[in-house]
Design an enzyme around this catalytic site. Sequence first.
Site, mmCIF file in Angstrom:
data_model
loop_
_atom_site.group_PDB
_atom_site.id
_atom_site.type_symbol
_atom_site.label_atom_id
_atom_site.label_comp_id
_atom_site.label_asym_id
_atom_site.label_seq_id
_atom_site.Cartn_x
_atom_site.Cartn_y
_atom_site.Cartn_z
ATOM 1 N N GLY A 12 -4.039 17.285 -6.179
ATOM 2 C CA GLY A 12 -4.226 15.861 -5.913
ATOM 3 C C GLY A 12 -5.253 15.621 -4.827
ATOM 4 N N GLY A 14 -5.990 12.562 -3.480
ATOM 5 C CA GLY A 14 -5.795 11.283 -2.805
ATOM 6 C C GLY A 14 -5.804 11.457 -1.298
ATOM 7 N N PHE A 15 -5.180 10.516 -0.600
ATOM 8 C CA PHE A 15 -5.170 10.576 0.854
ATOM 9 C C PHE A 15 -4.531 11.862 1.362
ATOM 10 C CE2 PHE A 15 -5.420 5.918 0.236
ATOM 11 C CZ PHE A 15 -6.546 5.662 1.006
ATOM 12 N N GLY A 16 -3.372 12.228 0.802
ATOM 13 C CA GLY A 16 -2.677 13.420 1.265
ATOM 14 C C GLY A 16 -3.457 14.689 1.016
ATOM 15 N N GLU A 176 -1.998 -9.503 -3.844
ATOM 16 C CA GLU A 176 -3.455 -9.440 -3.710
ATOM 17 C C GLU A 176 -4.150 -9.811 -5.019
ATOM 18 O OE1 GLU A 176 -3.525 -6.032 -0.192
ATOM 19 O OE2 GLU A 176 -3.445 -5.454 -2.297
ATOM 20 N N ASP A 315 3.560 9.948 -1.541
ATOM 21 C CA ASP A 315 4.529 9.149 -2.284
ATOM 22 C C ASP A 315 5.635 9.990 -2.907
ATOM 23 O OD1 ASP A 315 2.741 7.215 -1.672
ATOM 24 O OD2 ASP A 315 2.174 6.712 -3.709
ATOM 25 N N ALA A 326 -0.393 4.706 2.301
ATOM 26 C CA ALA A 326 -1.474 5.646 2.557
ATOM 27 C C ALA A 326 -1.271 6.419 3.854
ATOM 28 C CB ALA A 326 -2.808 4.900 2.584
#
Length: 451
Positions: A12, A14-16, A176, A315, A326
């Site tokens: 992954g 993503g942020f992690g 949003e 997550d 995040a």
Amino acid sequence: MGNSRPKVVIVGGGFGGLFCARRLKNVDADVTLLDRAACHVFQPLLYQCATGTLSIGQISRSLRQELEHHHNVTTLLGEAVRLDPDARRVTARRPDETTFDLDYDYLVIAAGMRQSYFGKEEFATWAPGMKTLDDALSIRRRVFAAFEIAETLPPGPERDQWLTFVVTGGGPTGVELAGQIRELATRALANQFHSINPEDARVLLFDGGDRVLKSFAPALADRAQRTLEILGVEMHFGVHVTDVRRDGVTVSPKGGAPSEEYASRTVLWTAGVEAVPFARHVAEVLGAQTDRSGRISVDADLSVPGHSEVFVIGDLAGRDGLPGVAENAMQGGLHAAACIRRELSGAARKNYRYRDLGSAAYISRGNALLQAGPVKLAGLAGWLGWGFIHIAFLTGVRNRFSTVGTWLATITRANRSDRAFILGGSGHPEEPYTWESPVHQSYTARQQKSA
């Protein structure tokens, strides 16, 4: 571990995953970052890409480019599909369906969550979620095409269907999206059509709770709700969307009252999340416990019980008090990397401690919420704080300057610079906004035959 260098596999980007890979720079280990998209996406701004404010390039960055100076880190394109914990091997699938294997001494699972339709996957055909760049582009196509199609129709129920937008879920993403569609209709598109008045567009927001933004302080949530009402968003609480079709939705009140039908050709789904299939497979083969959304139970150091070499972050980490935001993914990635670094140097691991840096949500131009400990901001002050936080965490200096410039232009002018969309290629053959649908193909065949 033998004589070779330890192998770390991160699933992954993503942020992690990205923060973990960064932290492992120059460590005496071979690090492989595996991602199914080969780019890091700033998910909190996907809705701005979907509604034409920002481009794909402003909210994403190639992982290969981001980590080019991390000489011990290799980035690979692939989707993790199988785990062999005994052999310590991950099998990944290439886009052409062939597979390859990655051996590991440490495995960091940062695969994130996907949109949940609560067992009704058929809803995805008509109600895309908001998790990937593909989702953002699909929503952009649906939103802008809806106005274009409405422009070709005479006044009446069919036109009204195209000018009615349904958003399920009153969390940050739902709020949003709802606010942005109304702002788009009343500002950017207001004077650009001849047959329709974009300001007539209805945005319906459905949520099972009693208010929007339940994770925020009640005063801030009330402020957001009032702002949405001023924008013209119609909010319905205490209800569930129980059916999604090509031409509308069915909404059922939680109290057992009769269901209602709403005609709409654009439905956007933000109501829930669940673990990706690989995460569920990991939990099964490792014998780990999961919650109903598929989050994997972890020990205090974020490793899987009985498998100290496997970390689960972001997550997917199922531990009390860890939010699906995040900041948790970033901190989890840094922590997993720190545990690996300490263990390779002969030191003991430390337990993970999440530090709540606050939450933020964008409502409309000049209106946002920011909640960080005792600090609670709304309106213009919240919007400035929201902007500062998002710019700080965007990857790449170029993206930061470009995004700031775009936001400034959007503030001073009604224009949205990235409204281009392509008809077709959605993957759903019956989708009404594509030249590839069976209806269009049948019509084309008849025209050619008659010619």
